[in-house]
Design an enzyme around this catalytic site. Structure first.
Site, mmCIF file in Angstrom:
data_model
loop_
_atom_site.group_PDB
_atom_site.id
_atom_site.type_symbol
_atom_site.label_atom_id
_atom_site.label_comp_id
_atom_site.label_asym_id
_atom_site.label_seq_id
_atom_site.Cartn_x
_atom_site.Cartn_y
_atom_site.Cartn_z
ATOM 1 N N LYS A 160 0.690 -1.246 0.153
ATOM 2 C CA LYS A 160 -0.020 -0.223 -0.119
ATOM 3 C C LYS A 160 1.092 1.303 -0.051
ATOM 4 O O LYS A 160 0.534 2.327 0.786
ATOM 5 C CB LYS A 160 -1.082 0.090 1.220
ATOM 6 C CG LYS A 160 -2.273 -0.761 1.011
ATOM 7 C CD LYS A 160 -3.216 -0.801 2.010
ATOM 8 C CE LYS A 160 -4.530 -0.043 1.762
ATOM 9 N NZ LYS A 160 -5.244 -0.268 0.462
HETATM 10 C C1 LIG Z 1 -5.042 -2.618 -4.435
HETATM 11 C C2 LIG Z 1 -5.972 -3.247 -3.459
HETATM 12 N N1 LIG Z 1 -6.234 -4.582 -3.325
HETATM 13 C C3 LIG Z 1 -6.919 -5.134 -2.253
HETATM 14 C C4 LIG Z 1 -7.385 -4.441 -1.206
HETATM 15 C C5 LIG Z 1 -8.188 -4.814 -0.106
HETATM 16 O O1 LIG Z 1 -7.728 -5.098 0.906
HETATM 17 P P1 LIG Z 1 -8.426 -5.135 2.273
HETATM 18 O O2 LIG Z 1 -9.274 -6.078 2.357
HETATM 19 O O3 LIG Z 1 -7.368 -5.395 3.297
HETATM 20 O O4 LIG Z 1 -8.882 -3.848 2.504
HETATM 21 C C6 LIG Z 1 -7.083 -2.997 -1.433
HETATM 22 C C7 LIG Z 1 -7.692 -2.196 -0.224
HETATM 23 O O5 LIG Z 1 -7.350 -1.096 0.157
HETATM 24 C C8 LIG Z 1 -6.416 -2.514 -2.407
HETATM 25 O O6 LIG Z 1 -6.098 -1.145 -2.202
#
Ligand SMILES: Cc1ncc(COP(=O)(O)O)c(C=O)c1O
Length: 328
Positions: A160
Site C-alpha cells: 500500500k
Molecule cells: C489494491 C488493493 N487490493 C486489495 C485491497 C483490499 O484489501 P483489504 O481487504 O485489506 O482492504 C485494497 C484495499 O485497500 C487495495 O487497495
C-alpha cells in the site's frame, strides 16, 4: 464514491488531536513529490440495534501497516494496540455514530528536493463518515484494464505504497471513462491479479478461488476474512491459485472484496454476463455473513471487531445464530 471531509473534523497529526484544517504538509514534502508514503484503510460500521460502532480488525490492519512501513524503512514508533487506542479516541472525540473509513498515513516528511529518502518520517490518522464506495447491490460491470499491475520488483503492491496507486488510478480512470464500474488488472504473465482497490474472487463448480499473494495482489484483510468464513461457515472448498483472464468469462460467480468496497458482486465482465447475470447464491450467502460479522452480530467473530463506545458490556447486540442461518 469520493468522500471529502469537514475542516472541523478532528484528526490525529503530529502526535495531537487537531482540526483537519490545521493538519497540513509543505509542498516540498518528500512523500508528496515521490509517493513515499504507506497508507492503510480501515472500516468501522455503526450498528443501530446495539447503538455501537464496530472497528473491523483494527489490530490486523495496524500490524500490516507497520510491516509495510518497514518496506519503506518508516518506523511509526507505536504498537498496534496504541494505534487502536488512538483510533477509538478519534472516533469518540468526533462523536461518530455512522459508518466510517479510517485512513492512517505514514510518510517521508523531509521537505527538500532529491529522491533518495532519509529517515525523517511522520504519520497521521483521519476517520471520516463513509458510505458505499461502489453501488453494487445490483452487481457491477467490471472491465479488464489495458494497464498491467505493478510488479513486486518495481513497487511492491502488497505494501500500500502511495506511489503504486498511480497504477490503480490510471486503470480506474480509463475503465470508468469506458463505462465500466471497476477495473480488473492482469500481471505481466497475463494472470488476473485484483481490482484497482480490491481483491477478486471467482466461484467455479462450488469452489471459491482467488489469486495467491505472490501474483502481485494486496494481502487483503477482507480477502482472508472471506476465505475463513467460506471455509468454516459455508464448508466451501477454497483455493489460492492463478486465474486466467478467460476464466472470468466462464466463472459461475465473481465478486470483489476490500475495506472500501466490502463484498461487491460482479454480474458482467468485459460485456459478458457472469453465468445468468444475477448475483450468485454463494456470493449472497457470503455477503450476508460478512455484513453480520462486521456489525458484531456473529458471536464467533466478535474477536474481529473493536467496539468504540463499549456498549457490548452493557447490552448484547442481536446475535445471529450460525447454526440456524440458511448458509449451507
Ligand atoms: C489494491 C488493493 N487490493 C486489495 C485491497 C483490499 O484489501 P483489504 O481487504 O485489506 O482492504 C485494497 C484495499 O485497500 C487495495 O487497495
Amino acid at each position: 464514491m469520493k468522500q471529502s471531509a469537514s475542516p472541523d473534523l478532528i484528526v490525529y497529526f503530529g502526535g495531537e488531536y487537531v482540526p483537519l484544517a490545521e493538519a497540513r504538509v509543505g509542498i516540498l514534502t518528500h512523500a508528496l513529490n515521490y509517493g513515499t508514503g504507506v497508507f492503510e484503510g480501515i472500516r468501522a460500521h455503526w450498528d443501530e440495534d446495539s447503538a455501537e460502532l464496530f472497528i473491523f480488525r483494527p489490530r490486523e490492519h495496524y500490524e500490516r501497516w507497520k510491516q509495510n512501513c518497514g518496506i519503506l524503512r518508516i518506523d511509526v514508533g507505536l504498537s498496534a494496540d496504541e494505534l487502536c487506542s488512538i483510533t477509538v479516541e478519534l472516533m469518540r472525540r468526533n462523536r461518530f455514530k455512522t459508518d466510517l473509513y479510517v485512513r492512517p498515513l505514514a510518510y517521508k516528511s523531509a521537505e527538500r528536493i532529491g529522491v533518495c529518502p532519509d529517515d525523517e518520517a511522520a504519520f497521521a490518522i483521519a476517520a471520516l463518515p463513509f458510505g458505499e464506495y461502489l453501488h453494487s447491490d445490483n452487481g457491477l460491470h467490471a472491465g479488464v484494464s489495458s494497464w498491467r499491475r505493478v510488479e513486486d520488483n518495481a513497487i511492491p503492491v502488497r505494501a500500500k505504497i502511495c506511489g503504486a496507486y498511480a497504477n490503480s488510478a490510471l486503470a480506474s480512470d480509463d475503465i470508468r471513462r469506458a463505462g465500466f464500474d471497476e477495473a480488473i488488472l492482469l500481471n505481466e504473465d497475463g494472470h488476473v491479479t485484483e481490482g484497482a482497490t480490491c481483491n477478486l474472487f471467482m466461484v467455479r463448480r462450488g469452489e471459491l478461488i482467488t489469486p495467491p499473494v505472490h501474483e502481485n495482489v494486496l494481502e487483503g484483510i477482507t480477502r482472508s476474512s472471506i476465505l475463513e468464513l467460506a471455509h468454516k461457515e459455508l464448508k466451501m472448498p477454497v483455493a489460492e491459485r492463478p486465474i486466467d483472464r478467460s476464466e472470468l468469462y466462464i466463472a459461475d460467480e465473481l465478486f470483489l472484496s476490500g475495506t472500501a468496497v466490502g463484498m461487491a458482486p460482479v454480474v458482467r465482465v468485459d460485456h459478458r454476463q457472469v453465468k445468468d447475470g444475477a448475483i450468485g447464491a454463494w456470493t449472497r450467502r457470503l455477503r450476508t455473513l460478512y455484513s453480520d460479522a462486521v456489525h458484531g452480530r456473529l458471536a464467533e467473530y466478535r474477536k474481529w471487531v473493536l467496539p468504540v463506545y463499549g456498549t457490548l458490556q452493557r447490552s448484547t447486540p442481536k446475535v445471529v445464530d450460525l447454526e440456524h442461518t440458511s448458509v449451507a
